[in-house]
Design a protein around this motif. Sequence first.
Motif, PDB file in Angstrom:
ATOM      1  N   PHE A 520       0.806  -1.217   0.000  1.00 49.14           N
ATOM      2  CA  PHE A 520       0.000   0.000   0.000  1.00 49.14           C
ATOM      3  C   PHE A 520       0.842   1.270   0.000  1.00 49.14           C
ATOM      4  O   PHE A 520       0.409   2.303  -0.517  1.00 49.14           O
ATOM      5  N   ALA A 521       2.022   1.214   0.584  1.00 48.14           N
ATOM      6  CA  ALA A 521       2.880   2.399   0.569  1.00 48.14           C
ATOM      7  C   ALA A 521       3.298   2.718  -0.863  1.00 48.14           C
ATOM      8  O   ALA A 521       3.259   3.882  -1.298  1.00 48.14           O
ATOM      9  N   GLU A 525       1.732   6.103  -3.806  1.00 49.48           N
ATOM     10  CA  GLU A 525       2.438   7.072  -4.641  1.00 49.48           C
ATOM     11  C   GLU A 525       1.835   7.158  -6.039  1.00 49.48           C
ATOM     12  O   GLU A 525       1.930   8.196  -6.695  1.00 49.48           O
ATOM     13  N   GLU A 526       1.228   6.083  -6.521  1.00 51.97           N
ATOM     14  CA  GLU A 526       0.764   6.022  -7.903  1.00 51.97           C
ATOM     15  C   GLU A 526      -0.749   6.066  -8.061  1.00 51.97           C
ATOM     16  O   GLU A 526      -1.245   6.370  -9.150  1.00 51.97           O
ATOM     17  N   ALA A 527      -1.483   5.754  -7.025  1.00 51.96           N
ATOM     18  CA  ALA A 527      -2.929   5.574  -7.152  1.00 51.96           C
ATOM     19  C   ALA A 527      -3.642   6.888  -7.423  1.00 51.96           C
ATOM     20  O   ALA A 527      -3.101   7.985  -7.210  1.00 51.96           O
ATOM     21  N   GLY A 531      -8.150   6.289  -4.401  1.00 48.16           N
ATOM     22  CA  GLY A 531      -7.312   5.229  -3.854  1.00 48.16           C
ATOM     23  C   GLY A 531      -6.449   5.740  -2.719  1.00 48.16           C
ATOM     24  O   GLY A 531      -6.355   5.109  -1.658  1.00 48.16           O
ATOM     25  N   GLN A 532      -5.832   6.893  -2.898  1.00 47.37           N
ATOM     26  CA  GLN A 532      -4.985   7.459  -1.845  1.00 47.37           C
ATOM     27  C   GLN A 532      -5.800   7.764  -0.587  1.00 47.37           C
ATOM     28  O   GLN A 532      -5.339   7.526   0.534  1.00 47.37           O
ATOM     29  N   MET A 533      -7.006   8.296  -0.767  1.00 50.94           N
ATOM     30  CA  MET A 533      -7.854   8.573   0.385  1.00 50.94           C
ATOM     31  C   MET A 533      -8.208   7.293   1.121  1.00 50.94           C
ATOM     32  O   MET A 533      -8.139   7.217   2.354  1.00 50.94           O
ATOM     33  N   PHE A 534      -8.580   6.261   0.368  1.00 55.37           N
ATOM     34  CA  PHE A 534      -8.970   4.984   0.967  1.00 55.37           C
ATOM     35  C   PHE A 534      -7.810   4.370   1.731  1.00 55.37           C
ATOM     36  O   PHE A 534      -7.971   3.899   2.863  1.00 55.37           O
ATOM     37  N   PHE A 535      -6.614   4.372   1.138  1.00 54.20           N
ATOM     38  CA  PHE A 535      -5.447   3.805   1.808  1.00 54.20           C
ATOM     39  C   PHE A 535      -5.135   4.566   3.100  1.00 54.20           C
ATOM     40  O   PHE A 535      -4.828   3.958   4.137  1.00 54.20           O
ATOM     41  N   SER A 536      -5.211   5.890   3.044  1.00 47.23           N
ATOM     42  CA  SER A 536      -4.866   6.703   4.210  1.00 47.23           C
ATOM     43  C   SER A 536      -5.864   6.515   5.340  1.00 47.23           C
ATOM     44  O   SER A 536      -5.480   6.377   6.505  1.00 47.23           O
ATOM     45  N   TYR A 537      -7.166   6.506   5.003  1.00 46.08           N
ATOM     46  CA  TYR A 537      -8.164   6.283   6.047  1.00 46.08           C
ATOM     47  C   TYR A 537      -8.017   4.889   6.653  1.00 46.08           C
ATOM     48  O   TYR A 537      -8.097   4.717   7.867  1.00 46.08           O
ATOM     49  N   GLY A 538      -7.809   3.892   5.815  1.00 47.96           N
ATOM     50  CA  GLY A 538      -7.710   2.525   6.319  1.00 47.96           C
ATOM     51  C   GLY A 538      -6.512   2.273   7.198  1.00 47.96           C
ATOM     52  O   GLY A 538      -6.568   1.464   8.124  1.00 47.96           O
ATOM     53  N   HIS A 539      -5.417   2.976   6.905  1.00 45.29           N
ATOM     54  CA  HIS A 539      -4.206   2.799   7.708  1.00 45.29           C
ATOM     55  C   HIS A 539      -4.108   3.805   8.849  1.00 45.29           C
ATOM     56  O   HIS A 539      -3.210   3.702   9.688  1.00 45.29           O
ATOM     57  N   GLY A 540      -5.004   4.786   8.857  1.00 43.03           N
ATOM     58  CA  GLY A 540      -4.945   5.803   9.898  1.00 43.03           C
ATOM     59  C   GLY A 540      -3.919   6.877   9.609  1.00 43.03           C
ATOM     60  O   GLY A 540      -3.482   7.576  10.539  1.00 43.03           O
ATOM     61  N   GLY A 541      -3.533   7.054   8.346  1.00 36.66           N
ATOM     62  CA  GLY A 541      -2.569   8.080   7.976  1.00 36.66           C
ATOM     63  C   GLY A 541      -1.864   7.718   6.688  1.00 36.66           C
ATOM     64  O   GLY A 541      -2.094   6.658   6.097  1.00 36.66           O
ATOM     65  N   PRO A 543       1.700   6.953   4.350  1.00 35.29           N
ATOM     66  CA  PRO A 543       2.906   6.148   4.625  1.00 35.29           C
ATOM     67  C   PRO A 543       3.947   6.900   5.447  1.00 35.29           C
ATOM     68  O   PRO A 543       4.671   6.281   6.244  1.00 35.29           O
ATOM     69  N   ASP A 544       4.059   8.214   5.273  1.00 37.70           N
ATOM     70  CA  ASP A 544       5.021   8.983   6.064  1.00 37.70           C
ATOM     71  C   ASP A 544       4.575   9.118   7.511  1.00 37.70           C
ATOM     72  O   ASP A 544       5.412   9.199   8.424  1.00 37.70           O
TER      73      ASP A 544
END
Length: 634
Positions: A520-521, A525-527, A531-541, A543-544
């Motif tokens: 997911f990290a 970068e590419e999504a 997609g970026q919103m979904f990844f960030s919400y699901g991980h709680g932030g 990658p940085d």
Amino acid sequence: MRPSNPRRLLWLCMMFFGLSAHATQSPSVPNSVPLTWQAICESAICHRAGHDGVVDLSASPDGRYAALSVNTPGREGIHLLDLCSGERRFWTQGRSPEWFKDSRRIVYVHQNDLWTHALDETKPNRLTNDEHDVAQPLPSPDGKQIAFSSRRSGHQDLWLVSVEGSSPPRQLTEAAMAPGELRFGHDWSPDGTRLVYVSNKNSPWHDDLWIAEVASGQTRRLSDSFMTLGSPAWSPDGTTIAAFGTPKEGFWYTHMADLFLLDPVLGTERRINRNVHPVEIGQPVWSADSEELFFSVHQRAELDVWRLSADGGLATRLTHAGGMIDGLALDHSGRRLLLIRSTPQRGKEVDAIALDGGALRRITDLSTPWKDLQEPEEISFRTRDGHYIQAFRFLPPDFDPDQRYPAVVQLHSGGTHSFYNGLNLVEQLMAQLGYVVLAVNYRGGSGFGRDFQDLSIGDWGHRQALDAVDAAGWIRNQRWSNGRVGAYGYSYGGILALAAEIQSPGSFDAVVSMSGIYDFAGAHEEADRLGQMFFSYGHGGTPDEVPERYAASNLLDKIGRVKAPVLLTHGELDQRAPFSQFQAAVTALEEHDKTFKAVSYPNEAHLFRDPHNRGDIYREMEAWMQRWLVSPSR
């Protein structure tokens, strides 16, 4: 000739709905179509429930007709349904029909242009004729112009075109959404002076409601506290705008939203429902007197229609039929609702229900009549941490519990969504091919309350994947199991299929991951934006911000644990799950000398469009399961 007495018209229509209940039940159809991958993928995206039939509807303001957009092979186009007599006829080629206020004509999309067609005319009228796209046409209340969305500006924006076609379209908004955004929605104010629409112009990460003044072109942001989902709906009296959304300070849930009401003059906004969470399909539906709202609610894999007073209070359920609802409209006589609904044994049809209660009445027969569809059995299984997880079991024909069968675990796409108990043809066909199919509503999905949906936050690919492992364990403890179990899924479901095998190596005898993400990290970068919103919400932030959580969900670093043979499929134009994810997974499997097969499709994005390719990914899956679950010696 139309009746001159509106009450007489309404009485005749209600009589039709009341008397036709028995006649419109779905009997055994002698010319039903056998399930094959080619047949079920011919007209719809396979991994979505519902498939063909009625995909869009618009009711005429006088309550007499409904214009239906149909995508069933051989029946494609717009059909006209007489809501009083029940008579239906093909009207014209096209999609996305919307009625003018006079109830005499519609505007619609055909050949990537806008057209109108009147009831008493044999030929349509073309409004636009250029190389640009058009979508979501809506006539103005006075019938003089059409608002539509288009990417002709390089963004997704609102445009206006005269019904007379005397001038080219006029751009109304500027850079409202990115060109790839398909969730853009809008609605006219009843007086025709303004349009409300969805835009992320204020912030790329916030989908807000905006208002555009039609005469001047001036725009202003209306909402601030919530992320808009679906399309907004202006009340008939013009005082209020209703919209689905989720508070910005919380998790960006989909398929379990909240309902917000906004005052377009004062700019106030308030969340009004508390006891249920609507599904953001379409838009909230106002009653004719602007005092009530109707919407779909998802509970335990079934959707039904609920009602709520515009003043707030307790929401109560109108329908009790379940299945999947893909559209909802008031027929404008103010006395009944029309639903686009599918069930495990039929495609998308129009059902109707009177607002004073009663049962749903099916009023169309436009979807493909599939052969030998079953009603799956709803079960539960216990997880290692004591939760009970809902699943739907599809059985092979003439199932005998004393015989032995291979089994497959289906993992749904959309991590915060669910497996819906609608028309699921992939699972139906896998069962007809001799597999016991267990479709699992793993933790984190919608329809089971916020606490259940919260279980996956910051824990992607871990306990959700263990739910799949526990499903495989439950299967092997059944006397009908031959001891061999596969797992498959599309998008997020594909991620979990591989994650389950990594979490508990050897739990599965075959894994199929379609259009998945494995780091997911890297994908962040590419999504695309969603997609970026979904990844960030699901991980709680990002990658940085939470690198340890992205490290935990990284499957590439752990792929050496895999014991099961793996099939990967992917579209090479995918932006939601970037194609580089597929390439990286192939490299990792090769480096660890794993048994796998990889198939990619050059011209496909995340949702496959070519019917042959849609069918091919499932033919590949069938062959993979046959090889490792039925004939493992090969």
